[in-house]
Design a protein around this motif. Structure first.
Motif, PDB file in Angstrom:
ATOM      1  N   ASN A 230       0.838  -1.195   0.000  1.00 27.58           N
ATOM      2  CA  ASN A 230       0.000   0.000   0.000  1.00 27.58           C
ATOM      3  C   ASN A 230       0.873   1.246   0.000  1.00 27.58           C
ATOM      4  O   ASN A 230       1.948   1.258   0.600  1.00 27.58           O
ATOM      5  CB  ASN A 230      -0.891   0.064   1.250  1.00 27.58           C
ATOM      6  N   VAL A 231       0.391   2.291  -0.659  1.00 24.90           N
ATOM      7  CA  VAL A 231       0.963   3.622  -0.503  1.00 24.90           C
ATOM      8  C   VAL A 231       0.150   4.273   0.600  1.00 24.90           C
ATOM      9  O   VAL A 231      -1.078   4.336   0.525  1.00 24.90           O
ATOM     10  CB  VAL A 231       0.875   4.436  -1.814  1.00 24.90           C
ATOM     11  N   GLU A 232       0.840   4.711   1.658  1.00 25.14           N
ATOM     12  CA  GLU A 232       0.186   5.289   2.829  1.00 25.14           C
ATOM     13  C   GLU A 232       0.501   6.778   2.881  1.00 25.14           C
ATOM     14  O   GLU A 232       1.664   7.160   2.941  1.00 25.14           O
ATOM     15  CB  GLU A 232       0.701   4.633   4.106  1.00 25.14           C
ATOM     16  N   GLY A 233      -0.536   7.598   2.865  1.00 24.14           N
ATOM     17  CA  GLY A 233      -0.347   9.039   2.925  1.00 24.14           C
ATOM     18  C   GLY A 233      -0.938   9.626   4.187  1.00 24.14           C
ATOM     19  O   GLY A 233      -2.042   9.242   4.604  1.00 24.14           O
ATOM     20  N   TYR A 234      -0.201  10.549   4.795  1.00 27.51           N
ATOM     21  CA  TYR A 234      -0.642  11.210   6.011  1.00 27.51           C
ATOM     22  C   TYR A 234      -0.430  12.710   5.840  1.00 27.51           C
ATOM     23  O   TYR A 234       0.643  13.158   5.455  1.00 27.51           O
ATOM     24  CB  TYR A 234       0.172  10.725   7.221  1.00 27.51           C
ATOM     25  N   TRP A 235      -1.480  13.478   6.140  1.00 34.01           N
ATOM     26  CA  TRP A 235      -1.373  14.939   6.042  1.00 34.01           C
ATOM     27  C   TRP A 235      -2.332  15.528   7.060  1.00 34.01           C
ATOM     28  O   TRP A 235      -3.552  15.436   6.890  1.00 34.01           O
ATOM     29  CB  TRP A 235      -1.719  15.397   4.646  1.00 34.01           C
ATOM     30  N   GLY A 236      -1.778  16.095   8.120  1.00 33.06           N
ATOM     31  CA  GLY A 236      -2.628  16.570   9.212  1.00 33.06           C
ATOM     32  C   GLY A 236      -3.372  15.385   9.792  1.00 33.06           C
ATOM     33  O   GLY A 236      -2.781  14.373  10.145  1.00 33.06           O
ATOM     34  N   CYS A 237      -4.687  15.477   9.864  1.00 37.96           N
ATOM     35  CA  CYS A 237      -5.474  14.358  10.397  1.00 37.96           C
ATOM     36  C   CYS A 237      -5.999  13.449   9.282  1.00 37.96           C
ATOM     37  O   CYS A 237      -6.715  12.491   9.550  1.00 37.96           O
ATOM     38  CB  CYS A 237      -6.622  14.871  11.260  1.00 37.96           C
ATOM     39  N   ASP A 238      -5.628  13.721   8.032  1.00 41.98           N
ATOM     40  CA  ASP A 238      -6.074  12.891   6.908  1.00 41.98           C
ATOM     41  C   ASP A 238      -5.136  11.701   6.712  1.00 41.98           C
ATOM     42  O   ASP A 238      -3.922  11.820   6.859  1.00 41.98           O
ATOM     43  CB  ASP A 238      -6.121  13.701   5.611  1.00 41.98           C
ATOM     44  N   ARG A 239      -5.722  10.559   6.373  1.00 46.80           N
ATOM     45  CA  ARG A 239      -4.958   9.347   6.085  1.00 46.80           C
ATOM     46  C   ARG A 239      -5.560   8.700   4.852  1.00 46.80           C
ATOM     47  O   ARG A 239      -6.777   8.539   4.770  1.00 46.80           O
ATOM     48  CB  ARG A 239      -5.021   8.385   7.258  1.00 46.80           C
ATOM     49  N   VAL A 240      -4.697   8.334   3.906  1.00 43.26           N
ATOM     50  CA  VAL A 240      -5.139   7.718   2.654  1.00 43.26           C
ATOM     51  C   VAL A 240      -4.303   6.476   2.400  1.00 43.26           C
ATOM     52  O   VAL A 240      -3.095   6.481   2.629  1.00 43.26           O
ATOM     53  CB  VAL A 240      -4.980   8.711   1.469  1.00 43.26           C
ATOM     54  N   ILE A 241      -4.941   5.424   1.928  1.00 40.17           N
ATOM     55  CA  ILE A 241      -4.229   4.200   1.557  1.00 40.17           C
ATOM     56  C   ILE A 241      -4.644   3.817   0.148  1.00 40.17           C
ATOM     57  O   ILE A 241      -5.830   3.743  -0.159  1.00 40.17           O
ATOM     58  CB  ILE A 241      -4.542   3.053   2.538  1.00 40.17           C
ATOM     59  N   GLU A 242      -3.647   3.606  -0.714  1.00 43.40           N
ATOM     60  CA  GLU A 242      -3.870   3.176  -2.098  1.00 43.40           C
ATOM     61  C   GLU A 242      -3.046   1.923  -2.355  1.00 43.40           C
ATOM     62  O   GLU A 242      -1.831   1.936  -2.165  1.00 43.40           O
ATOM     63  CB  GLU A 242      -3.461   4.275  -3.082  1.00 43.40           C
ATOM     64  N   PRO A 243      -3.653   0.842  -2.789  1.00 38.16           N
ATOM     65  CA  PRO A 243      -2.908  -0.392  -3.066  1.00 38.16           C
ATOM     66  C   PRO A 243      -2.104  -0.298  -4.355  1.00 38.16           C
ATOM     67  O   PRO A 243      -2.425   0.493  -5.252  1.00 38.16           O
ATOM     68  CB  PRO A 243      -4.008  -1.450  -3.185  1.00 38.16           C
ATOM     69  N   PHE A 244      -1.048  -1.103  -4.436  1.00 39.76           N
ATOM     70  CA  PHE A 244      -0.246  -1.169  -5.656  1.00 39.76           C
ATOM     71  C   PHE A 244       0.245  -2.593  -5.864  1.00 39.76           C
ATOM     72  O   PHE A 244       0.191  -3.426  -4.954  1.00 39.76           O
ATOM     73  CB  PHE A 244       0.942  -0.195  -5.612  1.00 39.76           C
ATOM     74  N   ILE A 245       0.723  -2.864  -7.060  1.00 38.84           N
ATOM     75  CA  ILE A 245       1.382  -4.126  -7.389  1.00 38.84           C
ATOM     76  C   ILE A 245       2.832  -3.775  -7.709  1.00 38.84           C
ATOM     77  O   ILE A 245       3.091  -2.877  -8.514  1.00 38.84           O
ATOM     78  CB  ILE A 245       0.707  -4.812  -8.595  1.00 38.84           C
ATOM     79  N   ASP A 246       3.760  -4.465  -7.081  1.00 39.25           N
ATOM     80  CA  ASP A 246       5.187  -4.165  -7.251  1.00 39.25           C
ATOM     81  C   ASP A 246       5.694  -4.729  -8.585  1.00 39.25           C
ATOM     82  O   ASP A 246       6.313  -5.784  -8.623  1.00 39.25           O
ATOM     83  CB  ASP A 246       5.977  -4.729  -6.073  1.00 39.25           C
ATOM     84  N   ASN A 247       5.450  -3.997  -9.646  1.00 38.15           N
ATOM     85  CA  ASN A 247       5.885  -4.427 -10.978  1.00 38.15           C
ATOM     86  C   ASN A 247       7.256  -3.887 -11.369  1.00 38.15           C
ATOM     87  O   ASN A 247       7.671  -4.040 -12.520  1.00 38.15           O
ATOM     88  CB  ASN A 247       4.845  -4.035 -12.029  1.00 38.15           C
TER      89      ASN A 247
END
Length: 107
Positions: A76-93
């Motif tokens: 997953n790509v994990e993003g944090y900014w202030g109180c926001d959190r985002v997770i986006e999956p990826f395939i390691d190609n």
């Protein structure tokens, strides 16, 4: 009458950035492979087994505003900014996990 364009929220910007990183790793597009990708990594957080052998790693690819990590343990790509959190999956190609396992073994 002109339409007023709604500005993008911080969470929206973070989601767009994380999604772009995840798509880049998945498509392999213009990256050129794991070695080239590592040129843009600020820090590596090693995740090891009890005997200190490689299990996975987290790569800090953005920091200071949003903090964005590429987590190779759960892909997953994990993003944090202030109180926001985002997770986006990826395939390691691009072979990041294999590349990092080699680097860790040579340490």
């Amino acid at each position: 009458m002109s339409a007023i364009k709604k500005s993008e929220t911080c969470e929206g910007k973070l989601r767009r950035m994380c999604k772009s990183i995840a798509e880049e790793i998945t498509s392999g597009g213009q990256i050129g492979g794991a070695h080239d990708y590592m040129d843009h990594v600020y820090d590596i957080e090693w995740i090891t087994h009890n005997d200190h052998t490689y299990k996975a790693a987290r790569l800090l690819v953005a920091g200071g505003g949003p903090n964005i990590w590429v987590n190779l343990q759960d892909k997953n790509v994990e993003g944090y900014w202030g109180c926001d959190r985002v997770i986006e999956p990826f395939i390691d190609n691009i072979g990041l996990d294999d590349y990092l396992e080699e680097i860790h073994a040579s340490r």
